[in-house]
Every structure is written in structure tokens, then in C-alpha cells.
Design an enzyme around this catalytic site. Sequence first.
Site, short mmCIF file in Angstrom:
data_model
loop_
_atom_site.label_atom_id
_atom_site.label_comp_id
_atom_site.label_asym_id
_atom_site.label_seq_id
_atom_site.Cartn_x
_atom_site.Cartn_y
_atom_site.Cartn_z
N LYS A 301 0.83 -1.19 0.00
CA LYS A 301 0.00 0.00 0.00
C LYS A 301 0.88 1.25 0.00
O LYS A 301 0.56 2.25 -0.63
CB LYS A 301 -0.84 -0.07 1.28
N ARG A 302 1.99 1.17 0.73
CA ARG A 302 2.86 2.34 0.88
C ARG A 302 3.66 2.61 -0.41
O ARG A 302 3.79 3.74 -0.84
CB ARG A 302 3.80 2.07 2.05
#
Length: 551
Positions: A301-302
Site C-alpha cells: 500500500k505504501r
Amino acid sequence: MDYNKLAELLFPNITKDPADYEKIYPERKLPAGAKVTRLGPSPTGFIHLGNLYGAFVDERLAHQSDGIFYLRIEDTDDKRQVEGAVEAIISSLEFFGVTFDEGASMEGDKGDYGPYSQSQRAEIYQTYVKQLVQRGEAYPCFCTEEELTAIREEQESLKENPGYYGKWAKHRDLSAAEIESRIQAGHSFVIRLRSKGTHDCAEEEIKTISVEDGIRGTLTMPENDQDVVLLKANGIPTYHFAHVVDDHLMRTTHVVRGAEWLPSLPIHVELFHALGWPLPVYCHTAQLMKMEDGNKRKLSKRKDPELSLDYYRSEGYHPKAVREYLLTILNSNYEEWRMENPDAPQEAFAFTVEKMSNSGTLFDLDKLNDISKDVLVKLPASELCEFLKAWAGAYQQPLVGLFEGREEYLMRILDLGREGDKPRKDFVFARQMFEFISYFYDDYFKIEDAYPENVSNEDAKIILSAYLEGYDHSDDQALWFDKIREIATANGYAAKPKDYKKNPELYKGHVGDVSTVVRIALMGRAMSPDLWEIQQILGEENTRERIKKSI
Ligand code: GLU
């Protein structure tokens, strides 16, 4: 211990019993073999590719078998909830063509097996927990955070397995009097499963369970021995307990979920057994991976914007392209089928869980882009036009005014070079599409490329002046090109590239350089679809205007 009394003490307000719910949510009347699947997203506001990937499997399994696909909102963790997240989930999935037959919807719950948000089902879960307490299979635990930490630290120092089990389960055997006095003193408590799993034994004595996973085949794992939390102190269940109760009562036949749930499968198996229910078919999908510096790693996600579904919407990927791509990574035989059936609708493909990969699935944006080109080239200009307008409305407001009311113009642009058996595959996603055609719009037209190195600025002016002078908008393509050839020979450029190649010392360049000069004046770019056709779309006035400006 009188467990009935304990159950009354813990759940004085629960008056229904499990049999009541069995009646409220009877077996579904569906044709034989029909599958009931569900998507159970948590409303955290982040909808990722994995959700869509799983939803696709659910949707295909249900709809290929005349079954039911429903949406259940798993909102038992209020810390992670985000305003508007449910609407975002529904609209995002709908955009990509995933529609539900039942469950949570924009207009509220739809269907006979609701409520479809776990936060509204507290009484149902508590009824089943009460039953487990009555049978001595669940008990209250008053341990505080500090006590649980102390247990964990001691386990660490003794190198024992972490968790709340066996001799570590301090409140497993509290006496009725102890429980009563703590409740009267207002101590908060959770309810735990009294696991029947074996513990405190040698490794080889640990019992195993076998589960038939729809995707992975037989899974053999050590049985659960943890006294997991069923109900939290606020009376709301954990995911473990909630999904078991819901999947049973909502009569789910296939639970499709990510591989991150595999380690807790033994807990779920024990819960189904404790409640006396048959297991649904669990289908644990593979993690989505990407290649980075030659290694496979999980999408994060990052680090990876492309994990978020919003990414595809804001870039303007066409839902058909995303679906087509997902099918190719979902089923190993899809691409072959597609080659044999180039024009068949996606729904005609017989999707099976057996053909799904069980190790990491490689997600490759370049491959998606290639597939997208193949999908977009088949869409009629009218559909692409509507798609671009909708995308602009949502993500590029300033473009709306350009498209609105000039759809004919846009459609001609979109169709440029798409006829014939070798159509151009220029389009990938809306943002890129506009970038590609932007020179057709005066406000976005700019000179991006330089004239060829072998053409002096002076020559360029001479070429363009001659071109303007001889320009006749009604010339057909052949006549038009003859005129460019004439300009070339008149100014020291070979009429044919091959003449130039043979005797480069005789010329400054060739006809291609001359047409590139015109191309740059008209489009600002050295590469583009057919120049003559572009002029036809731009119109006489604009064509002359642009040439004039470049002189
Ligand atoms: N609420 C779970 C999640 O968002 C769903 C898991 C499941 O489908 O059972 O990960």
C-alpha cells in the site's frame, strides 16, 4: 459449574436461541450446484486490487452457477472505519462491473439474510456465544492488557508458543463465585472459546486437521489450541467468530479470501465444529506480487500506487480492460481461450477455481497496458468518446468543455488510423489518450519536438511557406504527397528515402524530413498518425493557421 446460570449472568438480555435464527435464515432455495459467495470488505476507505480480484472470483462462481453473490460489510473494528467508505466500495466495484445480487447497497440492505453490516448483528452473535457458554465451550476472561503482556513476556523468556491457551489461559477455570464477584465489581471481560485443541505435548503428538481448499487442494495444518476471543469487551465479535456465524446463516457455500487468512483457518475450523455446522468451501487466493529488481515481492500500500483501485479510475483505465487483465491472471487458461475466441464476451469463459494459481500472482502494469490497447482498439469511437467524457467529468474538469458539444470532432480523432486490418493501437487509458490527442485542441497544442537536425531553420521556413502556398484542402492523399515531394526536390531533399540512402552526399536529406517539418508545425510532434488525415480533421482554417504561425 452451572453453565446455564453463567450464560444467564453474562447475557441477561439475549432471549432468542439459535433455533430461532435457523428459522429466520433458512437454507436458500437455489438450483443444485448453485454457489453462494460474498465479499466481506472492512470499510477502511482503502479499496485495493486484491478486493477486486477476490470479488471477481466470487462474482464468477456465483453467476456461472445461477447462485447469489452478496455484499457484507465487516465493520466490527470501529477504530479502522472511515466515513463514506461503504459507498466508495460499492461505487468502485460497480465501476469495474462487479454487481451484487444481495446485501449492503447504496439504498440500504437488499435481501432476506440481513442485516448485512456486522455492526448491526450483535444480538445474533451473542445468541450463539451464549449457547457456547451454556455448553461450557466458552467462558469470560477478565485479563487486562497488562496481564496479557505479562503472559506474553513470560512465554517469550521460556521460549514457549505465544497466546492464550492451556496452562496460560488464566481465566479458563475461574469459579462461578469469582466470575460473579468480578462482574458485580464491574470488571470488563471478553468471551473466549474453550479450545479443545491439544497443547503442552510433544510436537509429534499435536493433532492436525485437513481441509479441502477450493484453490489449493488438501491443506493439512496443526489444529487450533488457542482460546481465541469470540466477543470483545464491547459485545462485538472478532472477525473469526463473526464470519463463521454470518457465513453459516447467510448460507454461503464458498468463502473466497486472501492467503493472509490461511494461518487462522484452524481457528475457523474449530469454530464451525463447535457450532455444529458444515464448513463452506474455503478458497484462499494468492497474494498479488510484483517484480522489482528481479525479485518478486508483495504489492504494498505504501510503495505501490497501483494497488489502490482509485489509481485505475483516476488514470482512466477502462473497466473492460481491467477485467480482461484480471481474468488473465486469475485463470491460467484464459489467454489461450481469448486467442481462440477474440470477440467473445468475457462471461462466455468458463472460470474455475482449479485453474487459479496458489503461489503469488504476478501483477504487471505493462501487461495490463498491452491488454488495454487490445481492448480499446475494439471499442467503437462513440463508446470511447462517452468514456473520455465521463472520466474528464470525474478527474479532469477543464476537459469537459472541450468535449461537450464537439463529440463528432472527438470521435473522428479517436477513429484516426483505426480502420483496416492493422488498426493503430494508440490508446491505453484516458489520461494517456488525452495526452495523445491533445494537439487537436488549440489550448493544449504546443511544439514539443525539434525539426530534424539536417533541416536548418531557414529551410524549415522555406518548406512551410511553399507548403502553405500550394495547400489545397481538397487534394486527395496522393496529390497532397506529390506536392510534398516537389517541395523536397526543389530544396535539395531526395524525393525518396532510398535515393538518399544510395547517395547521401547529393542531398540535405529526404522527403521524410520535409514532411516531418510540416508534421511538427501542425502537431508539435515528430511522430503521429497519418498527416493528411489529421489535416482533414483539423480543418482547412486551422491547418493554414498553424503553418502560418510556424513560419
Ligand atoms: N473483512 C475481511 C477483510 O477485509 C474479509 C475477509 C473475508 O472475506 O473473510 O480482510
